[in-house]
Write an enzyme that holds these catalytic residues in place. Structure first.
Site, PDB file in Angstrom:
ATOM      1  N   ASP A  88     -10.908  21.204  18.501  1.00  0.00           N
ATOM      2  CA  ASP A  88     -10.552  20.172  19.492  1.00  0.00           C
ATOM      3  C   ASP A  88      -9.415  20.613  20.422  1.00  0.00           C
ATOM      4  O   ASP A  88      -8.657  21.531  20.110  1.00  0.00           O
ATOM      5  CB  ASP A  88     -10.093  18.893  18.770  1.00  0.00           C
ATOM      6  CG  ASP A  88     -11.261  18.162  18.107  1.00  0.00           C
ATOM      7  OD1 ASP A  88     -12.373  18.734  18.049  1.00  0.00           O
ATOM      8  OD2 ASP A  88     -11.038  17.023  17.630  1.00  0.00           O
ATOM      9  N   HIS A 100      -8.143  22.973  15.502  1.00  0.00           N
ATOM     10  CA  HIS A 100      -7.759  22.870  16.920  1.00  0.00           C
ATOM     11  C   HIS A 100      -7.582  24.251  17.548  1.00  0.00           C
ATOM     12  O   HIS A 100      -6.948  25.127  16.950  1.00  0.00           O
ATOM     13  CB  HIS A 100      -6.450  22.077  17.056  1.00  0.00           C
ATOM     14  CG  HIS A 100      -6.587  20.644  16.657  1.00  0.00           C
ATOM     15  ND1 HIS A 100      -6.575  20.243  15.337  1.00  0.00           N
ATOM     16  CD2 HIS A 100      -6.767  19.509  17.393  1.00  0.00           C
ATOM     17  CE1 HIS A 100      -6.723  18.921  15.275  1.00  0.00           C
ATOM     18  NE2 HIS A 100      -6.851  18.453  16.519  1.00  0.00           N
TER      19      HIS A 100
HETATM   20 NI    NI Z   1      -7.536  15.733  19.889  1.00  0.00          NI
END
Ligand code: NI
Length: 430
Positions: A242, A386
Site C-alpha cells: 500500500d 507498504h
Molecule cells: Ni494506506
C-alpha cells in the site's frame, strides 16, 4: 676277490678301503695282527682262525651297515616327506600334512590371521574382512606364506593393523526445483531452471558424506500460472503493498518479487501516481495487479459521500492514465469503511479488498517483527505491507525472508485476482 698278497701288499692302496676311513674298518696285515695278538681283545683273537673269510665277511657286513644306513637315511627322508608335521597353533597341538607351508596352514583354517578393523570416517567400525591382512608368526617371527613348517614349530597369529576407510571426492549435481506462481491453466516459463553443483567428500566403503561444498547453487525454474483461481483451502497467499508508488522503494520491492517470480497487488494512492507515474507504470508493466487506495489517504468514514466519490474516481483515473489499467480492487485507508463508501466503490466497478494479516511494517519496529507477523498467515490469506508512506527499508529487508519461509512451508504466491475469495471486511491491525 683279492688274494692275500694283494691285500697285504695293497693295504696301503686298496681300492676297496679308503684310507680316510676310520682305522677299525681298515684290514690289517697278518704279521701286524700276530705281533699285536696278545694285546688285542678276545673277540679279535677269535677272528684269527678264520683268515681270509673273516676279511670278506667284514667287508660284507660293512656294505650291509652302509646299506642299512642308507636305507635308514632314506627312511628318515621318507618319514620327513610323508609324515604329518606336528606343530602348535596358539599353544594347541596340530598335525599338518607333510611339506606344509604357512599358506597351507592358513588354507586349512588351522592358522587364522584376522584382518585389521576398518573404521568409517565417523570412527564407527564398518568392516573387518577388508581390513589390513593379519600375519602368521612362526616361533615368534612374522613368516612369509611360503615359509615351510617344521616339526614343533610354534605358530601364532596377529591381527592386521586398524585402518580408516579412504575418503573420496565426487561432484554431485543439485537438481533445480520448479516453482509455480499464481493460479490457472495458462503457463509461462518466467525463468529456466539450472542444476547446481556441489563437491562431496565421502567414505569409500560407508558412503558417509564427510563434507559438502556448494560450487554452484541451483537456479529454480519459475512458472507463472494465470487465468484461474486457487481453490478454497489451498496453500496460497497474496502479498499486497500500500501507499505507493514511492520511487526507489517500490522498485526495490519489484526487483525482489521478480527475483522470486512472484506477482503481487499494489494499492496506489492517487497523489503518488500523479507524482510518480513512471513507477506506477513500471508496477503494471511487470505484471502486478493494481488497486485503488484513495487519492490522499483520508478516513473515508469521516468524509461526505461526494468526497469519497472524488477520492475513488480521481485515483482510478490517475492509475488508468499512468498505466493503462482500470483497477478492480479498492482498499480503504486504514481499512476504515462504511456502507456509503462501499456503495460508492462498488458503483465504480471495484470490490473492497481488506487483508487477513497486517505486518505493521509502517511502524518501523524491525524487519524480524514484520517476518514474524507475516508468517501467521493462513491458506488463502492476504498479507499487508507498504512500499510507500515513509522509509520502508525494514519492509525491503523482511520481504525475501517472508517469501522464502512461506515458500518453505508450501505456500504459493498469487494476486488478489487469483485468490478463491478476497476478504471484503475487517478492521484488524495493519
Ligand atoms: Ni494506506
Amino acid at each position: 676277490m683279492h688274494n692275500e698278497r694283494d691285500i697285504a701288499a695293497g693295504s696301503e692302496y686298496s681300492p676297496h678301503w679308503d684310507r680316510s676311513r676310520p682305522p677299525q674298518y681298515r684290514p690289517r696285515r697278518r704279521s701286524e695282527r700276530h705281533a699285536r695278538g696278545q694285546s688285542r681283545g678276545h673277540a679279535h683273537r677269535q677272528s684269527h682262525g678264520r683268515g681270509r673269510t673273516t676279511h670278506r665277511g667284514a667287508a660284507t657286513a660293512l656294505v650291509a651297515v652302509v646299506t642299512l644306513l642308507l636305507l635308514g637315511a632314506g627312511a628318515v627322508i621318507a618319514v620327513a616327506a610323508f609324515a604329518p608335521v606336528p606343530v602348535t597353533v596358539e599353544g594347541n597341538a596340530v598335525r599338518l600334512p607333510a611339506g606344509s607351508t604357512v599358506a597351507r596352514a592358513v588354507e586349512l583354517g588351522v592358522a587364522r590371521p584376522q584382518p585389521g578393523v576398518v573404521h568409517a570416517v565417523d570412527g564407527s567400525v564398518i568392516a573387518t574382512a577388508t581390513g589390513a591382512p593379519g600375519a602368521v608368526l612362526v616361533n615368534g617371527s612374522a613368516a612369509a606364506l611360503t615359509t615351510r613348517l617344521h616339526w614343533r614349530d610354534k605358530l601364532a597369529t596377529v591381527a592386521g593393523a586398524p585402518t580408516t576407510e579412504t575418503v573420496l571426492e565426487r561432484n554431485v549435481e543439485v537438481p533445480y526445483k520448479t516453482v509455480k506462481q499464481g493460479f490457472g491453466e495458462k503457463k509461462r516459463v518466467v525463468r529456466k531452471g539450472k542444476n547446481g553443483l556441489k563437491v562431496e567428500q565421502y567414505g569409500a566403503l560407508s558412503g558417509m558424506v564427510v563434507s559438502a561444498k556448494t560450487v554452484r547453487k541451483p537456479v529454480n525454474k519459475l512458472v507463472e500460472l494465470t487465468g484461474g483461481s486457487a481453490k478454497s483451502g489451498e496453500k496460497v497467499v497474496a502479498l499486497t503493498f500500500d501507499d505507493g508508488p514511492w520511487n526507489s522503494q517500490t522498485t526495490c520491492v519489484l526487483d525482489i518479487l521478480d527475483r522470486y517470480g512472484i506477482k503481487a497487488t499494489f494499492f496506489m494512492l492517487g497523489t503518488r501516481v500523479t507524482a510518480d507515474p513512471k513507477t506506477a507504470a513500471k508496477v503494471a508493466k511487470r505484471g502486478h495487479v493494481l488497486g485503488n487506495h484513495s487519492f490522499s489517504h483520508p478516513d473515508l468514514t469521516k468524509q461526505s459521500a461526494s468526497a469519497v466519490r472524488s477520492q475513488v474516481q480521481k485515483t482510478s483515473a490517475a492509475i488508468k492514465k499512468a498505466t493503462g489499467q482500470s483497477p478492480k480492487w479498492f482498499r480503504a485507508p486504514g481499512g476504515a469503511m462504511d456502507s456509503t463508501a462501499r456503495g460508492i466503490v462498488e458503483a465504480n466497478g471495484m470490490q473492497v479488498a481488506h487483508w487477513t494479516v497486517g505486518t505493521g511494517d509502517w511502524k518501523n519496529l524491525g524487519s524480524a517483527r514484520v517476518v514474524k507477523y507475516a508468517l501467521t498467515v493462513k491458506p488463502g490469506g492476504v498479507i499487508l505491507m507498504h512500499d510507500g508512506g515513509g522509509d520502508r527499508d525494514q519492509t525491503i529487508e523482511a520481504l525475501p525472508q517472508v517469501i522464502e519461509k512461506l515458500r518453505d512451508r508450501g505456500y504459493r504466491f498469487v494476486t488478489l485476482d487469483q485468490l478463491p475469495s478476497v476478504p471484503g471486511n475487517g478492521s484488524g491491525s495493519y
